[in-house]
Design a protein around this motif. Structure first.
Motif, PDB file in Angstrom:
ATOM      1  N   ALA A  38      98.853  73.072  34.123  1.00  0.00           N
ATOM      2  CA  ALA A  38      98.304  73.609  35.368  1.00  0.00           C
ATOM      3  C   ALA A  38      97.880  72.499  36.333  1.00  0.00           C
ATOM      4  O   ALA A  38      97.778  72.728  37.526  1.00  0.00           O
ATOM      5  CB  ALA A  38      97.119  74.519  35.071  1.00  0.00           C
ATOM      6  N   HIS A  39      97.646  71.299  35.788  1.00  0.00           N
ATOM      7  CA  HIS A  39      97.162  70.200  36.623  1.00  0.00           C
ATOM      8  C   HIS A  39      98.158  69.059  36.728  1.00  0.00           C
ATOM      9  O   HIS A  39      97.872  68.054  37.377  1.00  0.00           O
ATOM     10  CB  HIS A  39      95.847  69.654  36.062  1.00  0.00           C
ATOM     11  CG  HIS A  39      94.809  70.706  35.881  1.00  0.00           C
ATOM     12  ND1 HIS A  39      94.191  71.329  36.946  1.00  0.00           N
ATOM     13  CD2 HIS A  39      94.296  71.259  34.763  1.00  0.00           C
ATOM     14  CE1 HIS A  39      93.335  72.223  36.478  1.00  0.00           C
ATOM     15  NE2 HIS A  39      93.371  72.203  35.164  1.00  0.00           N
ATOM     16  N   ALA A  40      99.303  69.186  36.075  1.00  0.00           N
ATOM     17  CA  ALA A  40     100.247  68.075  36.015  1.00  0.00           C
ATOM     18  C   ALA A  40     101.455  68.305  36.908  1.00  0.00           C
ATOM     19  O   ALA A  40     101.806  69.438  37.242  1.00  0.00           O
ATOM     20  CB  ALA A  40     100.702  67.882  34.574  1.00  0.00           C
ATOM     21  N   ALA A  80      97.399  53.065  35.619  1.00  0.00           N
ATOM     22  CA  ALA A  80      98.229  52.303  34.687  1.00  0.00           C
ATOM     23  C   ALA A  80      98.202  52.867  33.267  1.00  0.00           C
ATOM     24  O   ALA A  80      99.228  52.866  32.575  1.00  0.00           O
ATOM     25  CB  ALA A  80      97.811  50.838  34.683  1.00  0.00           C
ATOM     26  N   ALA A  81      97.082  53.372  32.840  1.00  0.00           N
ATOM     27  CA  ALA A  81      96.972  53.889  31.476  1.00  0.00           C
ATOM     28  C   ALA A  81      97.853  55.110  31.238  1.00  0.00           C
ATOM     29  O   ALA A  81      98.162  55.444  30.092  1.00  0.00           O
ATOM     30  CB  ALA A  81      95.517  54.230  31.154  1.00  0.00           C
ATOM     31  N   SER A  82      98.291  55.772  32.289  1.00  0.00           N
ATOM     32  CA  SER A  82      99.104  56.979  32.099  1.00  0.00           C
ATOM     33  C   SER A  82     100.508  56.671  31.607  1.00  0.00           C
ATOM     34  O   SER A  82     101.257  57.593  31.283  1.00  0.00           O
ATOM     35  CB  SER A  82      99.150  57.817  33.385  1.00  0.00           C
ATOM     36  OG  SER A  82      99.811  57.108  34.396  1.00  0.00           O
ATOM     37  N   VAL A  83     100.871  55.396  31.495  1.00  0.00           N
ATOM     38  CA  VAL A  83     102.169  55.076  30.877  1.00  0.00           C
ATOM     39  C   VAL A  83     102.186  55.588  29.437  1.00  0.00           C
ATOM     40  O   VAL A  83     103.244  55.901  28.891  1.00  0.00           O
ATOM     41  CB  VAL A  83     102.484  53.563  30.953  1.00  0.00           C
ATOM     42  CG1 VAL A  83     101.602  52.751  30.029  1.00  0.00           C
ATOM     43  CG2 VAL A  83     103.952  53.317  30.629  1.00  0.00           C
ATOM     44  N   GLU A  84     101.004  55.708  28.830  1.00  0.00           N
ATOM     45  CA  GLU A  84     100.927  56.254  27.467  1.00  0.00           C
ATOM     46  C   GLU A  84     101.497  57.667  27.421  1.00  0.00           C
ATOM     47  O   GLU A  84     102.152  58.048  26.454  1.00  0.00           O
ATOM     48  CB  GLU A  84      99.481  56.257  26.972  1.00  0.00           C
ATOM     49  CG  GLU A  84      99.326  56.862  25.589  1.00  0.00           C
ATOM     50  CD  GLU A  84      97.896  56.943  25.121  1.00  0.00           C
ATOM     51  OE1 GLU A  84      97.696  57.281  23.938  1.00  0.00           O
ATOM     52  OE2 GLU A  84      96.968  56.698  25.919  1.00  0.00           O
ATOM     53  N   GLU A  85     101.258  58.456  28.457  1.00  0.00           N
ATOM     54  CA  GLU A  85     101.769  59.827  28.481  1.00  0.00           C
ATOM     55  C   GLU A  85     103.296  59.835  28.432  1.00  0.00           C
ATOM     56  O   GLU A  85     103.894  60.646  27.729  1.00  0.00           O
ATOM     57  CB  GLU A  85     101.279  60.547  29.735  1.00  0.00           C
ATOM     58  CG  GLU A  85      99.779  60.686  29.796  1.00  0.00           C
ATOM     59  CD  GLU A  85      99.276  61.138  31.156  1.00  0.00           C
ATOM     60  OE1 GLU A  85     100.091  61.343  32.080  1.00  0.00           O
ATOM     61  OE2 GLU A  85      98.050  61.283  31.294  1.00  0.00           O
ATOM     62  N   SER A 155      99.754  53.094  46.417  1.00  0.00           N
ATOM     63  CA  SER A 155      98.303  52.895  46.410  1.00  0.00           C
ATOM     64  C   SER A 155      97.879  52.661  44.968  1.00  0.00           C
ATOM     65  O   SER A 155      98.710  52.663  44.056  1.00  0.00           O
ATOM     66  CB  SER A 155      97.590  54.124  46.982  1.00  0.00           C
ATOM     67  OG  SER A 155      97.618  55.184  46.045  1.00  0.00           O
ATOM     68  N   ASP A 156      96.595  52.503  44.759  1.00  0.00           N
ATOM     69  CA  ASP A 156      96.107  52.296  43.402  1.00  0.00           C
ATOM     70  C   ASP A 156      96.065  53.588  42.594  1.00  0.00           C
ATOM     71  O   ASP A 156      95.782  53.562  41.401  1.00  0.00           O
ATOM     72  CB  ASP A 156      94.731  51.624  43.440  1.00  0.00           C
ATOM     73  CG  ASP A 156      94.844  50.195  43.933  1.00  0.00           C
ATOM     74  OD1 ASP A 156      95.796  49.500  43.529  1.00  0.00           O
ATOM     75  OD2 ASP A 156      93.999  49.771  44.741  1.00  0.00           O
ATOM     76  N   THR A 157      96.357  54.715  43.225  1.00  0.00           N
ATOM     77  CA  THR A 157      96.419  55.990  42.509  1.00  0.00           C
ATOM     78  C   THR A 157      97.851  56.529  42.419  1.00  0.00           C
ATOM     79  O   THR A 157      98.056  57.669  42.003  1.00  0.00           O
ATOM     80  CB  THR A 157      95.516  57.042  43.183  1.00  0.00           C
ATOM     81  OG1 THR A 157      95.934  57.216  44.532  1.00  0.00           O
ATOM     82  CG2 THR A 157      94.053  56.617  43.139  1.00  0.00           C
ATOM     83  N   THR A 158      98.818  55.709  42.776  1.00  0.00           N
ATOM     84  CA  THR A 158     100.223  56.117  42.710  1.00  0.00           C
ATOM     85  C   THR A 158     100.600  56.484  41.285  1.00  0.00           C
ATOM     86  O   THR A 158     100.235  55.792  40.329  1.00  0.00           O
ATOM     87  CB  THR A 158     101.139  54.968  43.196  1.00  0.00           C
ATOM     88  OG1 THR A 158     100.898  54.771  44.579  1.00  0.00           O
ATOM     89  CG2 THR A 158     102.601  55.277  42.961  1.00  0.00           C
ATOM     90  N   GLU A 159     101.325  57.570  41.141  1.00  0.00           N
ATOM     91  CA  GLU A 159     101.897  57.962  39.853  1.00  0.00           C
ATOM     92  C   GLU A 159     103.183  58.725  40.146  1.00  0.00           C
ATOM     93  O   GLU A 159     103.170  59.891  40.523  1.00  0.00           O
ATOM     94  CB  GLU A 159     100.923  58.818  39.046  1.00  0.00           C
ATOM     95  CG  GLU A 159     101.411  59.071  37.637  1.00  0.00           C
ATOM     96  CD  GLU A 159     100.363  59.706  36.743  1.00  0.00           C
ATOM     97  OE1 GLU A 159     100.731  60.113  35.630  1.00  0.00           O
ATOM     98  OE2 GLU A 159      99.193  59.801  37.150  1.00  0.00           O
ATOM     99  N   THR A 160     104.280  58.030  39.999  1.00  0.00           N
ATOM    100  CA  THR A 160     105.601  58.597  40.232  1.00  0.00           C
ATOM    101  C   THR A 160     106.503  58.161  39.090  1.00  0.00           C
ATOM    102  O   THR A 160     106.373  57.044  38.586  1.00  0.00           O
ATOM    103  CB  THR A 160     106.183  58.092  41.573  1.00  0.00           C
ATOM    104  OG1 THR A 160     105.337  58.543  42.625  1.00  0.00           O
ATOM    105  CG2 THR A 160     107.578  58.608  41.810  1.00  0.00           C
ATOM    106  N   ALA A 161     107.402  59.013  38.690  1.00  0.00           N
ATOM    107  CA  ALA A 161     108.321  58.660  37.611  1.00  0.00           C
ATOM    108  C   ALA A 161     109.697  59.230  37.902  1.00  0.00           C
ATOM    109  O   ALA A 161     109.830  60.280  38.533  1.00  0.00           O
ATOM    110  CB  ALA A 161     107.804  59.196  36.283  1.00  0.00           C
ATOM    111  N   GLY A 175     102.791  62.508  41.020  1.00  0.00           N
ATOM    112  CA  GLY A 175     101.437  62.999  40.844  1.00  0.00           C
ATOM    113  C   GLY A 175     100.984  62.877  39.401  1.00  0.00           C
ATOM    114  O   GLY A 175     101.679  62.311  38.549  1.00  0.00           O
ATOM    115  N   PHE A 176      99.800  63.401  39.130  1.00  0.00           N
ATOM    116  CA  PHE A 176      99.197  63.333  37.803  1.00  0.00           C
ATOM    117  C   PHE A 176     100.162  63.874  36.745  1.00  0.00           C
ATOM    118  O   PHE A 176     100.685  64.970  36.869  1.00  0.00           O
ATOM    119  CB  PHE A 176      97.894  64.139  37.785  1.00  0.00           C
ATOM    120  CG  PHE A 176      97.211  64.143  36.450  1.00  0.00           C
ATOM    121  CD1 PHE A 176      96.496  63.039  36.033  1.00  0.00           C
ATOM    122  CD2 PHE A 176      97.303  65.238  35.627  1.00  0.00           C
ATOM    123  CE1 PHE A 176      95.872  63.037  34.799  1.00  0.00           C
ATOM    124  CE2 PHE A 176      96.681  65.248  34.392  1.00  0.00           C
ATOM    125  CZ  PHE A 176      95.967  64.141  33.980  1.00  0.00           C
ATOM    126  N   GLY A 177     100.432  63.090  35.708  1.00  0.00           N
ATOM    127  CA  GLY A 177     101.305  63.519  34.627  1.00  0.00           C
ATOM    128  C   GLY A 177     102.789  63.352  34.912  1.00  0.00           C
ATOM    129  O   GLY A 177     103.623  63.859  34.176  1.00  0.00           O
TER     130      GLY A 177
END
Length: 187
Positions: A38-40, A80-85, A155-161, A175-177
């Motif tokens: 729901a949040h990812a 950066a820690a989200s690479v674990e996901e 930015s420092d909150t970037t999360e793209t894959a 985004g997140f996840g």
């Protein structure tokens, strides 16, 4: 005269043995929960060109071979820690590349370089390369690899894959996840 804390009789030896027996049975596996759907971010299939610039892998301290398959995560320093996901969601044979970016490269770009260099100097001495993380890590202060992923700003909150298959971008999420979403896709 009183006994010192480490002297004989201070601790019941049988209590120590019993405690050690219980320690052997402890489950020390760290619990991990994937991002809540729901949040990812959700991964979207696509078919886009992929032409990454040359890059340097900070873990192997070598030029990164051409990335023609696998998961590429572009992560701001705050994420950066989200690479674990991504690593946990991917199949064992899926290459994972973490690309670190920041919105303040003049101020912050050297910090992750220092941290990774210090960590790897310890790992190189203590473990054979076969025991190192199966992960490529790229410092991208100019965001050139991020641009190859299709990003126009970071930015420092970037999360793209993105998921790269056969030299093309086959899926993307933002985004997140995002890393988890893309790495969860199966052929």
């Amino acid at each position: 005269m009183s006994e010192a804390p480490g002297s004989a009789g201070f601790v019941d030896e049988f209590a120590v043995v019993a405690a050690c027996e219980r320690l052997a049975g402890l489950d020390l596996e760290e619990p991990w929960n994937p991002p809540h759907p729901a949040h990812a971010a959700a991964a979207a299939a696509c078919d886009e060109p992929w032409s990454p610039p040359p890059a340097h892998d900070a873990i192997q301290d070598a030029s990164l071979p051409a990335i023609d398959s696998g998961v590429v995560t572009v992560l701001g320093l705050g994420r950066a820690a989200s690479v674990e996901e991504a690593a946990r969601a991917a199949t064992p044979d899926t290459p994972i590349t973490a690309v670190l970016v920041t919105g303040r490269p003049q101020e912050l770009a050297d910090l992750p370089r220092l941290v990774v260099a210090e960590l790897m100097s310890c790992l190189r001495v203590a473990f054979p390369s076969s025991a190192w993380p199966d992960l490529a890590l790229v410092h991208d202060p100019a965001a050139t690899l991020a641009a190859a992923v299709g990003m126009t700003s970071v930015s420092d909150t970037t999360e793209t894959a993105v998921l790269v298959r056969d030299g093309r971008i086959a899926a993307r999420a933002e985004g997140f996840g995002a890393g988890h979403a893309v790495a969860s896709l199966r052929p």
